[in-house]
Design a protein around this motif. Structure first.
Motif, PDB file in Angstrom:
ATOM      1  N   ASP A  87       0.615   2.462  -3.446  1.00  0.00           N
ATOM      2  CA  ASP A  87       1.445   1.499  -4.162  1.00  0.00           C
ATOM      3  C   ASP A  87       1.671   0.264  -3.290  1.00  0.00           C
ATOM      4  O   ASP A  87       2.522   0.257  -2.393  1.00  0.00           O
ATOM      5  CB  ASP A  87       2.786   2.129  -4.535  1.00  0.00           C
ATOM      6  N   GLN A  88       0.884  -0.768  -3.525  1.00  0.00           N
ATOM      7  CA  GLN A  88       1.055  -2.075  -2.901  1.00  0.00           C
ATOM      8  C   GLN A  88       1.126  -2.023  -1.370  1.00  0.00           C
ATOM      9  O   GLN A  88       1.869  -2.783  -0.740  1.00  0.00           O
ATOM     10  CB  GLN A  88       2.314  -2.757  -3.462  1.00  0.00           C
ATOM     11  N   GLY A  89       0.367  -1.125  -0.772  1.00  0.00           N
ATOM     12  CA  GLY A  89       0.324  -1.053   0.681  1.00  0.00           C
ATOM     13  C   GLY A  89       1.575  -0.518   1.339  1.00  0.00           C
ATOM     14  O   GLY A  89       1.743  -0.657   2.558  1.00  0.00           O
ATOM     15  N   LYS A  90       2.465   0.113   0.579  1.00  0.00           N
ATOM     16  CA  LYS A  90       3.690   0.664   1.153  1.00  0.00           C
ATOM     17  C   LYS A  90       3.395   1.986   1.870  1.00  0.00           C
ATOM     18  O   LYS A  90       2.423   2.672   1.575  1.00  0.00           O
ATOM     19  CB  LYS A  90       4.740   0.864   0.051  1.00  0.00           C
ATOM     20  N   GLU A  91       4.257   2.338   2.819  1.00  0.00           N
ATOM     21  CA  GLU A  91       4.096   3.566   3.578  1.00  0.00           C
ATOM     22  C   GLU A  91       4.434   4.773   2.695  1.00  0.00           C
ATOM     23  O   GLU A  91       5.394   4.745   1.926  1.00  0.00           O
ATOM     24  CB  GLU A  91       5.014   3.569   4.803  1.00  0.00           C
TER      25      GLU A  91
END
Length: 220
Positions: A87-91
């Motif tokens: 999801d959008q480069g989130k951790e």
């Protein structure tokens, strides 16, 4: 690196867990049955997997979907294979809930959870009317694995505590937030912010997950 080295370095790792991180920002779900995931989070899959939009709470969920769109944020993936979610480069953070353990997660920060986890989308009536972007949370109850996403590495704060609503990701099911305002700081900054409007969690045996980032919509 040459092509063979690149392929070997980035090929999915072998593993037997239902939920595993391929890297800090990519979840690998070893699927044999069904899993609930955030709609639009699929980046790839192997095997035979189908997808269906899901709403929680029956008629209530349908009403929420119509009014807020929150009822349509989840999808059900069914089949067998490996499902890759991001999801959008989130951790990606993986948690395991025991039977009866509860977690309330901001709807924007839920990535996936096992079908054994009970879930519902609820309005936080105690802070209704606040422009936090988190009026509707996904309430999860174990047993099962849950994957959430954060901007950067989160911190887990024990209650009682006050937090910026835009940085608040999730909290334990035994605490409920109330709203808290600081009019003086709001006047100083000239706009609504986490410093002027906070979530306050009472109790001494709960926790709140906070990320080092404020998710503020463009309209705020």
């Amino acid at each position: 690196m040459d092509l063979d080295e690149f392929i070997n370095t980035h090929t999915p790792k072998e593993g037997g867990e239902a939920f595993e991180r391929e890297n800090s920002k990519l979840l690998d779900v070893s699927l044999d049955g069904s899993v609930i995931a955030k709609a639009g989070s699929m980046v790839g899959y192997t095997g035979d997997i189908s997808f269906e939009r899901k709403s929680a709470g029956g008629l209530t969920g349908m009403l929420k979907k119509k009014v807020t769109g929150e009822g349509a944020v989840m999808m059900q993936a069914t089949g067998s294979g490996h499902l890759y979610l991001a999801d959008q480069g989130k951790e990606v953070q993986i948690l395991e809930l025991d039977a009866g353990e509860e977690l309330s997660v901001n709807g924007n920060d839920v990535l996936a959870f096992e079908e054994s986890v009970s879930w519902d989308i609820k309005m936080l009536s105690s802070i209704a009317g606040a422009k936090t972007g988190g009026l509707f949370n996904v309430f999860l109850e174990g047993p099962g694995h849950v994957a959430i996403t954060t901007h950067g590495e989160p911190i887990v704060l024990p209650t009682p505590v006050s937090t910026d609503p835009h940085a608040t990701v999730a909290w334990s099911g035994n605490v409920t937030p109330s709203s808290k305002r600081d009019i003086n700081i709001k006047g100083l900054l000239g706009r609504s912010s986490g410093e002027s409007y906070q979530l306050h969690f009472d109790g001494t045996d709960g926790f709140v997950i906070v990320q080092p980032f404020e998710e503020v919509s463009p309209s705020q």
